[in-house]
Design a protein around this motif. Structure first.
Motif, PDB file in Angstrom:
ATOM      1  N   GLY A   1       0.836  -1.196   0.000  1.00  0.00           N
ATOM      2  CA  GLY A   1       0.000   0.000   0.000  1.00  0.00           C
ATOM      3  C   GLY A   1       0.868   1.241   0.000  1.00  0.00           C
ATOM      4  N   GLY A   2       0.377   2.300   0.592  1.00  0.00           N
ATOM      5  CA  GLY A   2       1.167   3.518   0.691  1.00  0.00           C
ATOM      6  C   GLY A   2       1.527   4.085  -0.668  1.00  0.00           C
ATOM      7  N   ILE A   3       2.795   4.418  -0.841  1.00  0.00           N
ATOM      8  CA  ILE A   3       3.274   5.046  -2.070  1.00  0.00           C
ATOM      9  C   ILE A   3       2.931   4.200  -3.294  1.00  0.00           C
ATOM     10  N   LEU A   4       3.098   2.875  -3.191  1.00  0.00           N
ATOM     11  CA  LEU A   4       2.860   2.020  -4.356  1.00  0.00           C
ATOM     12  C   LEU A   4       1.398   2.018  -4.780  1.00  0.00           C
ATOM     13  N   ASN A   5       0.508   2.279  -3.848  1.00  0.00           N
ATOM     14  CA  ASN A   5      -0.904   2.418  -4.194  1.00  0.00           C
ATOM     15  C   ASN A   5      -1.089   3.591  -5.148  1.00  0.00           C
ATOM     16  N   THR A   6      -0.455   4.713  -4.833  1.00  0.00           N
ATOM     17  CA  THR A   6      -0.547   5.884  -5.691  1.00  0.00           C
ATOM     18  C   THR A   6       0.211   5.675  -7.001  1.00  0.00           C
ATOM     19  N   VAL A   7       1.291   4.902  -6.951  1.00  0.00           N
ATOM     20  CA  VAL A   7       2.033   4.603  -8.181  1.00  0.00           C
ATOM     21  C   VAL A   7       1.120   3.916  -9.194  1.00  0.00           C
ATOM     22  N   ARG A   8       0.341   2.967  -8.748  1.00  0.00           N
ATOM     23  CA  ARG A   8      -0.553   2.264  -9.679  1.00  0.00           C
ATOM     24  C   ARG A   8      -1.553   3.224 -10.333  1.00  0.00           C
ATOM     25  N   ALA A   9      -2.120   4.115  -9.545  1.00  0.00           N
ATOM     26  CA  ALA A   9      -3.096   5.058 -10.094  1.00  0.00           C
ATOM     27  C   ALA A   9      -2.435   6.072 -11.027  1.00  0.00           C
ATOM     28  N   THR A  10      -1.251   6.516 -10.655  1.00  0.00           N
ATOM     29  CA  THR A  10      -0.566   7.538 -11.451  1.00  0.00           C
ATOM     30  C   THR A  10      -0.067   6.967 -12.774  1.00  0.00           C
ATOM     31  N   ARG A  11       0.435   5.745 -12.746  1.00  0.00           N
ATOM     32  CA  ARG A  11       0.876   5.125 -13.996  1.00  0.00           C
ATOM     33  C   ARG A  11      -0.282   4.969 -14.978  1.00  0.00           C
ATOM     34  N   ALA A  12      -1.469   4.756 -14.460  1.00  0.00           N
ATOM     35  CA  ALA A  12      -2.631   4.515 -15.321  1.00  0.00           C
ATOM     36  C   ALA A  12      -3.245   5.805 -15.860  1.00  0.00           C
ATOM     37  N   ALA A  13      -2.831   6.956 -15.331  1.00  0.00           N
ATOM     38  CA  ALA A  13      -3.438   8.230 -15.716  1.00  0.00           C
ATOM     39  C   ALA A  13      -2.699   8.864 -16.898  1.00  0.00           C
ATOM     40  N   SER A  14      -3.458   9.468 -17.803  1.00  0.00           N
ATOM     41  CA  SER A  14      -2.859  10.220 -18.897  1.00  0.00           C
ATOM     42  C   SER A  14      -2.351  11.561 -18.374  1.00  0.00           C
ATOM     43  N   GLU A  15      -1.606  12.263 -19.210  1.00  0.00           N
ATOM     44  CA  GLU A  15      -1.115  13.577 -18.810  1.00  0.00           C
ATOM     45  C   GLU A  15      -2.273  14.524 -18.522  1.00  0.00           C
ATOM     46  N   GLU A  16      -3.296  14.497 -19.358  1.00  0.00           N
ATOM     47  CA  GLU A  16      -4.438  15.381 -19.139  1.00  0.00           C
ATOM     48  C   GLU A  16      -5.194  15.013 -17.861  1.00  0.00           C
ATOM     49  N   GLU A  17      -5.305  13.719 -17.584  1.00  0.00           N
ATOM     50  CA  GLU A  17      -5.967  13.296 -16.344  1.00  0.00           C
ATOM     51  C   GLU A  17      -5.164  13.718 -15.127  1.00  0.00           C
ATOM     52  N   LEU A  18      -3.848  13.598 -15.200  1.00  0.00           N
ATOM     53  CA  LEU A  18      -3.000  14.040 -14.093  1.00  0.00           C
ATOM     54  C   LEU A  18      -3.151  15.539 -13.865  1.00  0.00           C
ATOM     55  N   LEU A  19      -3.156  16.298 -14.944  1.00  0.00           N
ATOM     56  CA  LEU A  19      -3.316  17.742 -14.819  1.00  0.00           C
ATOM     57  C   LEU A  19      -4.657  18.084 -14.191  1.00  0.00           C
ATOM     58  N   ALA A  20      -5.711  17.438 -14.654  1.00  0.00           N
ATOM     59  CA  ALA A  20      -7.054  17.739 -14.141  1.00  0.00           C
ATOM     60  C   ALA A  20      -7.174  17.412 -12.660  1.00  0.00           C
ATOM     61  N   GLN A  21      -6.557  16.321 -12.216  1.00  0.00           N
ATOM     62  CA  GLN A  21      -6.644  15.953 -10.800  1.00  0.00           C
ATOM     63  C   GLN A  21      -5.758  16.843  -9.926  1.00  0.00           C
ATOM     64  N   SER A  22      -4.683  17.371 -10.490  1.00  0.00           N
ATOM     65  CA  SER A  22      -3.741  18.187  -9.713  1.00  0.00           C
ATOM     66  C   SER A  22      -4.207  19.633  -9.572  1.00  0.00           C
ATOM     67  N   LEU A  23      -4.906  20.144 -10.570  1.00  0.00           N
ATOM     68  CA  LEU A  23      -5.288  21.561 -10.567  1.00  0.00           C
ATOM     69  C   LEU A  23      -6.058  21.999  -9.317  1.00  0.00           C
ATOM     70  N   PRO A  24      -7.051  21.258  -8.838  1.00  0.00           N
ATOM     71  CA  PRO A  24      -7.759  21.733  -7.633  1.00  0.00           C
ATOM     72  C   PRO A  24      -6.849  21.896  -6.421  1.00  0.00           C
ATOM     73  N   ARG A  25      -5.886  21.009  -6.276  1.00  0.00           N
ATOM     74  CA  ARG A  25      -4.960  21.127  -5.142  1.00  0.00           C
ATOM     75  C   ARG A  25      -4.101  22.382  -5.281  1.00  0.00           C
ATOM     76  N   VAL A  26      -3.599  22.621  -6.483  1.00  0.00           N
ATOM     77  CA  VAL A  26      -2.745  23.787  -6.703  1.00  0.00           C
ATOM     78  C   VAL A  26      -3.551  25.075  -6.538  1.00  0.00           C
ATOM     79  N   ARG A  27      -4.756  25.086  -7.049  1.00  0.00           N
ATOM     80  CA  ARG A  27      -5.583  26.290  -6.912  1.00  0.00           C
ATOM     81  C   ARG A  27      -5.915  26.590  -5.463  1.00  0.00           C
ATOM     82  N   ASN A  28      -6.084  25.561  -4.652  1.00  0.00           N
ATOM     83  CA  ASN A  28      -6.343  25.804  -3.230  1.00  0.00           C
ATOM     84  C   ASN A  28      -5.144  26.479  -2.582  1.00  0.00           C
ATOM     85  N   LEU A  29      -3.948  26.029  -2.921  1.00  0.00           N
ATOM     86  CA  LEU A  29      -2.742  26.662  -2.390  1.00  0.00           C
ATOM     87  C   LEU A  29      -2.621  28.102  -2.885  1.00  0.00           C
TER      88      LEU A  29
END
Length: 411
Positions: A104-132
């Motif tokens: 689990g832990g980091i490797l759990n996120t590795v599986r999800a991140t490897r499966a995501a396209s660049e556009e999907e990664l950007l879309a999921q990251s934007l709300p976090r960055v905008r909150n900051l």
């Protein structure tokens, strides 16, 4: 006869907290600040404004406090997926380390991140960055480390670069390929480190995707010898280094950072007096991450009193990540830095500005209100700056300025 000055913009009726490293507690009541060509051109008491000075635009601060833009110098905001199921397991008594050892832990996120396209990664990251960004962050460090293979690591770093191009925000990237051992290299950690050193890091650096090199030096991750090999590669590529050091155990990570003149050692829940001395001698910054302590319910704390006594600069960051610190909030880091770690409000604010800039190698560019530095700052509707640390769950940010331009607060 007074000096005549022509500026692009001028802020009046503001109280200034410059947070310069030499005296972070110094303030200027009823102050003013002027900008020219995206840089701070003048600041001081309003009564001392140069005679005949003019500005293309003038802004009424309405008595707000004007502070440097916050710098979140340790984040993992680019990732896919979430790990709330692990939060539930920890609430049932399972440890972060035990969950990680079961895949689990980091490797759990590795599986999800490897499966995501660049556009999907950007879309999921934007709300976090905008909150900051809503909380006055003008500079953001973003790590890779959830790909652990060449294309996925490159995809993460490309998304980080896109965030810096497409948003009014300074982004610095850190290559964290040595974050965890990928499952396809189980039992072959040295072979994976060879891949990082011989192929992955040089290729990513050649593409201009890497500003610094990071690693996780821990029993569930990589040994000091393996990290040292990676740092030697970074040195050959003329890249600065930093390290996740002493989060779960002290393997001598702080000493390693000191030996390489690293930018920072981050976490430091476990660090020896020798490690502290090494950081002091090298001028490396201790980056404190109270979010991880809060979410993991850690009883160990970084030795703030010893770091303070040794004169080691202490930065403060959100460590925003999906598992051990799902907290895209620099304001929460300020509060937890005081309540959990024992920082004073002034230390916490300096930790998220001038010392955070040092942790990214940006001391000459941003992090404090000083003439010649980038005009990165925010106005806060508070009576005293300490309110930013004393309050949790409320954002009093009124205006953010990045490189001299007013930045719309993200909706």
């Amino acid at each position: 006869m007074g000096t005549t000055a022509t500026w692009d913009a001028l802020w009046l009726d503001v109280h200034l907290l410059p947070l310069a490293p030499a005296d972070p507690a110094a303030t200027v009541r009823d102050g003013a600040l002027a900008v020219r060509d995206g840089r701070i051109a003048w600041l001081g008491p309003r009564a001392a404004l140069p005679e005949g000075a003019t500005a293309a635009s003038t802004h009424d601060g309405g008595g707000a406090w004007l502070l440097p833009g916050f710098i979140d110098c340790h984040t993992h905001v680019v990732h896919a997926g979430q790990r709330s199921e692990e939060f539930e397991l920890r609430m049932q008594g399972q440890s972060y380390e035990a969950i990680a050892r079961r895949g689990g832990g980091i490797l759990n996120t590795v599986r999800a991140t490897r499966a995501a396209s660049e556009e999907e990664l950007l879309a999921q990251s934007l709300p976090r960055v905008r909150n900051l960004m809503r909380e006055g962050v003008t500079t953001l460090e973003i790590k890779s480390g959830y790909g652990l293979e060449p294309e996925s690591e490159a995809r993460m770093l490309r998304v980080a670069r896109r965030l810096g191009r497409e948003l009014p925000l300074r982004v610095k990237t850190s290559f964290l390929g040595a974050h965890a051992l990928p499952p396809e290299y189980a039992g072959r950690a040295d072979d994976y480190v060879a891949l990082l050193c011989d192929h992955m890091l040089p290729a990513l650096a050649a593409q201009g995707l890497v500003d610094a090199v990071d690693a996780f030096c821990e029993g569930i991750a990589f040994s000091t010898a393996q990290v040292e090999r990676l740092f030697e590669t970074a040195r050959r590529l003329k890249l600065p280094v930093k390290l996740h050091a002493g989060q779960l155990s002290d393997l001598g990570g702080a000493e390693l950072v000191g030996r390489f003149g690293g930018l920072s050692a981050d976490h430091l829940e476990e660090v020896s007096d020798v490690g502290i001395a090494a950081l002091r001698a090298a001028g490396s910054v201790a980056v404190l991450l109270p979010g991880a302590i809060h979410f993991l319910r850690e009883t160990r704390r970084p030795p703030v009193a010893k770091l303070r006594a040794a004169g080691v600069a202490m930065a403060l960051a959100s460590d925003c990540n999906p598992g051990s610190s799902p907290m895209p909030s620099i304001l929460a880091a300020l509060n937890l830095g005081c309540l959990l770690l024992g920082l004073t409000p002034t230390e916490a604010l300096a930790g998220a500005t001038c010392h955070a800039a040092a942790a990214l190698g940006l001391s000459g560019e941003t992090g404090s209100l000083e003439i010649g530095k980038a005009a990165d700052f925010a106005l806060w509707e508070v009576e005293r700056p300490a309110q930013l640390c004393a309050t949790l769950g409320f954002n009093a940010c009124r205006q953010v300025v990045y490189q001299g331009r007013c930045r719309p607060l993200p909706g």
